[in-house]
Design an enzyme around this catalytic site. Structure first.
Site, PDB file in Angstrom:
ATOM      1  N   GLU A 111       0.852  -1.185   0.000  1.00 26.23           N
ATOM      2  CA  GLU A 111       0.000   0.000   0.000  1.00 26.23           C
ATOM      3  C   GLU A 111       0.891   1.239   0.000  1.00 26.23           C
ATOM      4  O   GLU A 111       1.138   1.806  -1.032  1.00 26.23           O
ATOM      5  CB  GLU A 111      -0.948  -0.030   1.205  1.00 26.23           C
ATOM      6  CG  GLU A 111      -2.162   0.862   1.035  1.00 26.23           C
ATOM      7  CD  GLU A 111      -3.281   0.473   1.967  1.00 26.23           C
ATOM      8  OE1 GLU A 111      -4.168   1.312   2.171  1.00 26.23           O
ATOM      9  OE2 GLU A 111      -3.279  -0.653   2.504  1.00 26.23           O
ATOM     10  N   GLU A 159      -2.136   0.259  13.446  1.00 27.42           N
ATOM     11  CA  GLU A 159      -3.307   0.641  12.665  1.00 27.42           C
ATOM     12  C   GLU A 159      -4.605   0.350  13.424  1.00 27.42           C
ATOM     13  O   GLU A 159      -5.563   1.111  13.342  1.00 27.42           O
ATOM     14  CB  GLU A 159      -3.302  -0.123  11.341  1.00 27.42           C
ATOM     15  CG  GLU A 159      -4.473   0.170  10.432  1.00 27.42           C
ATOM     16  CD  GLU A 159      -4.341  -0.529   9.088  1.00 27.42           C
ATOM     17  OE1 GLU A 159      -5.059  -0.137   8.149  1.00 27.42           O
ATOM     18  OE2 GLU A 159      -3.531  -1.468   8.975  1.00 27.42           O
TER      19      GLU A 159
END
Length: 854
Positions: free
Chosen positions: A455, A738
Site C-alpha cells: 500500500e 493501525e
C-alpha cells in the site's frame, strides 16, 4: 542577539524548488531585548550583497513570513540577509542566506532517452569542460534514478524524483555540480530503477487489479548548464550521443524490493576515463504516460538516522533473524564477503510469531533485498526501494553473521525535528516516541498510511488527523506543501472532489467504484484542515493563498453534490469513524464504526466551511467569509434539528458523536455541559475505555479536557489493557498500530488483511500531550502569542517539553512539590505568553525563563 534558522519557503537554502514567490523566515534570540522594534530584509544578486534588488527598509517585519515583492526569474540565485533591532538596544545581522530558482516556466532542454533494451541501465555522458564557475544539472529520470559524477554519488538524497501523479506532474530536480567537476574530462552517470512508476504500485493494484505501470520503459531527460569563467555558457543535454549498458539491478519495485547481481556491476562506470566505446547508444523516444514537468517540491529523501541491531536471533525454525529493536523505515546497510555467486536474501518483517520470523501482514509485498556476490568484500544496500521493518531474516550466507556488520538506515524526508517531550512515566515516554517514530517512518515524500505492506499510499484522512501532532514534532510546512500540491493536481480536474489518496495512481477514475472515486468526509477535508493547520502553526498566510482554490473547491463540491433536502451530507461513499470498535460487524467487519456516517460527514462540512470562512477573513475576502460561514451555520442548524434535543441529548449514542459535538461546535454553549456529561457516561459504560476510531480518537482527550474532564482523559491515557494506547506499549510496540487490537494479548497478530504495526493516526494523542499535559496552546498564528495551561495529574511527578516554534524555543514543564506543583516556562524573544493555573489569576509572561509555584 543572534539570528538563525533562516529559511525560504520554510526550506534552508532551497535549490531549484518550485517557487512562484519567495517567503523568508528566521528566528531571533536575545539576552538583552524582549521585543523586536524593527527589522530589515535585503535581497541581492551577489554574495557580497552589493547588487541590491530589494530593501524592505527598517520596518516592522514578522519573522514567520516576509513575502518578497519580486518577480523571480528562472535559474537565478538570490542572496538575502535580515537585520533585527531589539528594545534593549541590541541588533544583529544574519549570515548571508541563499535560494535559487529552477526552470520555472522554461522548457527542460534535451530529448527523452531510453536504453534500446529492457534491462535496468547505466546511462552516461562524457564531456569536457574547463574553467567552470557554476554547474547546474536539471534532471528527471523515471521510474527512479541514482546520480553520479566523476565516480562520486551526487548529494545525499535517494529515490529521486519523488512520488507524484506522474501522468499529470513530474518533478525536475536541480543539482549543483560545480564542486564535482574538474578541468578537462568529466562524466555524468545515471543508474535507473522502476520505483513508483515503472512497476505495479497503488491501492488499486492491490484491491482491484486494474492498475498497470504508468510507463513501460526507462526515461531520462537532463540539461547540464555550465557557466564558464569568461561568462559564456556550455549546455549538455540528453540526446542520442549518451551511452548505456545493463546495470547490476536485476529487478526492483517499491513493494517487491530489489535484486542486485554484483557480478554484473561495471567498475568505474561513472568516471571520466572509463572507456564506454562498446556501450550501446541510447534511443531518443517520447514520454508517453508522463504529464507536465515542473520544479520539485519534494524535500530530499535521506538517511536521517542510523541504528545498530540489538541482537541476532536464532529462531526455533532454525532461522537467522536480526532485531533492530525498533520498527523503522529504510534499509539495512551491511558488509558482505562471500564467494562469487552466493545469493544473500534479506526478508523484512515487523514482528515475530512463536519466536519465528513473520511477514504475512505485508500481504503481497515481498519486501526482499537480494544480493548476489561477485566474490569481493563490499558494503551494500538497496538503491530503489525501501522497507518497513524491525526484523530481518537472512538466508544464503556461507559465513557466520556478525551483528557489527549491519546498520539500520532510517530513511525519510529531510525534516527538522522541533518537538520534544518527556515525563516521569517511561510508558508514556514510549508512547510519545512510538508516535514520533511512526511519523518518521511514514513521512517519506508522502504522509503514507504505512511503510511496509503493498500500500504505502498518501491517504488524505490519515494525513489530516495527524497533522497537528506532526506540526509539533517536526517542521512540516514544506513537506505538507508538496502533499497539498499532490492533492490539487488531481482535485482540480474533478470539480473540487478530493481523493482518498494523493497521489491516487489511478489511470481513469471512471473505471473504479464509488469507493475509489474519492469525496469522503474526513478524508477529503485534508484539503482544508492541513493548510489551515500550517497557517496556525507557522504564521505564514502564503499557504492559505496557495491552497485557497483547493479549500473552497472541496466545500463547494460537497455543497452542490452530496447534500439531502435537509442540508445534511447524506449521499456518496463515506468512511465514517474508520476502525472504531462500535461498528456493525456484519458490515465490512465493522470498519465504518458505529457513528452514523451522515452525522460524521455533516459535522466535517460544518467544520471545514468554518475554516474556509476563517481563511477568507485572513486573506481579506469578506464576501467569501460570509458565504462559507453561512454554509457552516446552516449545517449546524440542520444537525441540531436532526440529532439534538434542546437539553443537549444526542440521538446517536457513540463516543465519537459526542466528541465531534464538543470539538466541532455542533452543540450550543448551553448544550455543552450535557454533551460532556453524556460522553462521560458512555465512557463509564465501556469501563472507561475508548471505542473511537480514526475520526473520534484524535479529538477524544481534547474534548474531555475542554469539557472540564481532564482526569477522565488521564484515565484513558493510562489504561493499559485492550483497547488503549498503553496496551500497545505493554505488548512491546515501538510504533503506533493501525488497529487497537493489531496484536492480541497472547502475542498473535489479529489478522493479515489490513494490519499495519506502523500507522500514525492514533498517535494523534501526542497533540493532547503537548497542549494539555504540558499546557501549550497557540493563541495567534505562528505562536506570536500563546497560552500555558497545564492540566496536573498525580500520575506524574514531572513532565517537560520543548517546541522549537517559528518564534523560537518554547519550554514548559511541571513537577510535583510538597503540597503543590512548580511550573517552569521559557518564553521566546518577541512573544507573549499567558500562564493559567488553578486558583490563580492569569499571569502574563514576558520573554525569558519563569518559575511559578502553585
Amino acid at each position: 542577539m543572534k539570528i538563525f534558522n533562516c529559511k525560504t519557503n520554510r526550506i534552508t537554502s532551497p535549490l531549484g524548488f518550485a517557487m512562484d514567490s519567495a517567503t523568508l523566515s528566521w528566528t531571533t534570540e536575545s539576552d538583552v531585548s524582549q521585543k523586536q522594534t524593527k527589522a530589515r530584509v535585503l535581497v541581492a544578486m551577489d554574495t557580497a550583497m552589493t547588487q541590491i534588488v530589494y530593501d524592505s527598509t527598517e520596518t516592522d517585519l514578522s519573522c514567520t513570513g516576509v513575502k518578497l515583492p519580486l518577480a523571480l526569474t528562472p535559474r537565478t540565485a538570490y542572496y538575502w540577509t535580515v537585520q533585527v533591532w531589539g528594545d534593549g538596544g541590541d541588533t544583529a545581522i544574519s549570515e548571508v542566506n541563499y535560494f535559487e530558482t529552477g526552470k520555472r516556466d522554461e522548457t527542460l532542454r534535451g530529448e527523452w532517452i531510453t536504453p534500446p533494451w529492457t534491462e535496468h541501465p547505466y546511462i552516461r555522458k562524457s564531456f569536457q569542460a574547463t574553467a567552470v564557475k557554476k554547474a547546474r544539472l536539471y534532471i528527471i529520470g523515471l521510474g527512479l534514478y541514482y546520480l553520479e559524477v566523476n565516480g562520486k554519488k551526487v548529494g545525499n538524497d535517494f529515490l529521486a524524483p519523488g512520488c507524484t501523479q506522474i501522468d499529470r506532474l513530474g518533478q525536475i530536480y536541480t543539482y549543483d555540480l560545480t564542486e564535482y567537476l574538474r578541468d578537462g574530462d568529466n562524466a555524468l552517470g545515471v543508474m535507473m530503477g522502476n520505483g513508483w512508476y515503472k512497476a505495479t504500485f497503488g491501492a488499486s493494484s492491490v484491491h482491484l487489479t486494474k492498475q498497470t505501470p504508468f510507463i513501460d520503459k526507462f526515461l531520462l531527460k537532463a540539461e547540464l548548464r555550465l557557466t564558464l569563467a569568461d561568462g559564456t555558457e556550455q549546455v549538455i543535454a540528453t540526446d542520442e550521443s549518451w551511452r548505456c549498458a545493463p546495470s547490476p539491478i536485476v529487478e526492483d519495485s517499491i513493494y517487491g524490493g530489489e535484486v542486485y547481481d554484483a557480478r554484473l556491476a561495471i567498475s568505474h562506470w561513472s568516471e571520466p576515463d572509463f572507456d564506454d566505446s562498446n556501450w550501446d547508444t541510447v534511443t531518443v523516444t517520447t514520454a508517453e504516460g508522463v504529464g507536465t514537468l515542473a520544479d520539485r517540491l519534494s524535500l530530499p529523501i535521506v538517511v536521517k538516522e542510523r541504528i545498530k541491531p540489538v541482537e541476532i536471533i536464532h529462531t526455533p525454525a532454525n532461522e537467522t533473524v536480526i532485531d533492530l529493536g525498533q520498527n523503522m523505515t529504510g534499509w539495512l546497510s551491511f558488509r558482505v564477503n562471500e564467494p562469487a555467486g552466493t545469493v544473500i536474501k534479506l526478508q523484512h518483517g515487523e514482528l515475530l510469531q512463536d519466536d519465528c520470523f513473520y511477514n504475512e501482514n505485508l500481504r503481497s509485498a515481498k519486501a526482499e533485498y537480494v544480493y548476489i556476490s561477485d566474490g569481493n568484500e563490499a558494503v551494500v544496500s538497496p538503491h530503489f526501494t525501501f522497507f518497513g521493518f524491525r526484523y530481518v531474516k537472512i538466508t544464503g550466507n556461507t559465513k557466520p553473521i556478525d551483528v557489527n556488520d549491519f546498520t539500520g538506515c532510517v530513511v525519510y524526508s529531510d525534516l527538522d525535528e522541533t518537538g520534544f517531550l518527556t515525563t516521569s512515566d517511561p510508558r508514556i515516554n514510549r508512547l510519545y516516541l512510538n508516535a514520533k517514530w511512526s511519523q518518521k517512518d511514514n513521512f517519506l515524500d508522502l504522509p503514507t498510511d504505512c511503510p511496509q505492506r503493498d500500500e504505502r499510499m498518501g491517504w488524505t484522512g490519515d494525513a489530516q488527523m495527524f497533522c497537528k501532532t506532526a506540526c509539533y514534532n517536526m517542521d512540516t510546512y514544506a513537506f505538507y506543501r508538496k502533499y497539498l500540491r499532490d492533492i490539487w493536481t488531481e482535485q482540480k480536474d474533478f470539480g473540487g472532489r478530493v481523493g482518498h489518496v494523493a497521489p491516487s495512481f489511478f489511470r481513469n477514475y471512471d473505471d473504479f467504484s464509488d469507493f475509489w472515486q474519492g469525496g469522503s468526509c474526513a478524508w477529503g477535508d485534508a484539503a482544508v484542515i492541513i493548510p489551515w493547520t500550517l497557517y496556525e502553526h507557522f504564521g505564514d498566510t502564503a499557504i492559505l493563498e496557495e491552497c485557497y482554490q483547493s479549500m473552497t473547491g472541496w466545500v463547494d463540491w460537497i455543497d452542490r453534490t452530496v447534500l439531502n433536502a435537509d442540508g445534511l451530507w447524506e449521499y456518496g461513499f463515506k468512511f465514517g469513524d474508520w476502525l472504531a470498535l462500535d461498528g456493525d460487524l456484519s458490515k465490512n467487519d465493522g470498519c465504518y464504526g458505529g457513528t452514523d456516517t451522515t452525522y460524521v460527514a455533516s459535522a466535517y462540512l460544518k467544520y471545514s466551511a468554518q475554516l474556509v470562512a476563517k481563511a477568507a477573513t485572513v486573506l481579506g475576502r469578506t464576501d467569501d467569509a460570509a458565504y462559507y460561514q453561512a454554509i457552516s451555520d446552516r449545517t449546524k442548524t440542520a444537525m441540531q434539528k436532526a440529532y439534538f434535543s434542546a437539553d443537549g441529548t444526542i440521538s446517536i449514542r457513540t463516543q465519537t458523536a459526542h466528541v465531534l459535538a464538543l470539538v466541532f461546535g455542533l452543540a450550543t454553549e448551553e448544550q455543552r455541559p450535557a454533551v460532556g456529561k453524556a460522553l462521560i457516561e458512555l465512557l463509564k459504560e465501556s469501563d472507561m475505555h475508548l471505542r473511537t476510531g480514526f475520526v473520534g480518537t484524535p479529538f477524544l482527550c481534547q474534548s474531555l479536557s475542554d469539557a472540564g474532564y481532564s482526569q477522565a482523559a488521564y484515565t484513558l491515557l493510562f489504561q493499559d489493557d485492550f483497547p488503549s494506547w498503553l496496551y500497545e506499549v505493554k505488548m512491546g510496540a515501538t510504533t503506533i498500530w493501525e488497529r487497537w487490537n493489531s496484536v492480541l494479548p497472547d502475542g498473535k497478530i489479529s489478522g493479515t488483511g489490513m494490519n499495519s504495526l506502523n500507522h500514525y493516526t492514533y498517535g494523534s494523542i501526542v497533540q493532547w500531550m503537548y497542549e494539555h499535559i504540558c499546557g501549550l496552546t497557540l493563541t495567534s498564528p505562528g505562536f506570536k502569542t500563546f497560552k500555558i495551561r497545564p492540566e496536573f495529574s498525580s500520575r506524574f511527578t514531572s513532565v517537560s517539553m520543548r517546541y522549537d516554534s517559528p518564534m523560537g524555543a518554547i519550554e514548559t514543564g511541571w513537577e510535583q512539590t510538597d503540597g503543590g506543583y512548580t511550573v517552569t516556562v521559557t518564553v521566546p524573544f518577541d512573544t507573549t505568553a499567558v500562564l493559567e493555573l488553578p486558583d490563580k489569576q492569569p499571569l502574563t509572561l514576558s520573554p525569558g525563563r519563569h518559575t511559578i509555584t502553585v
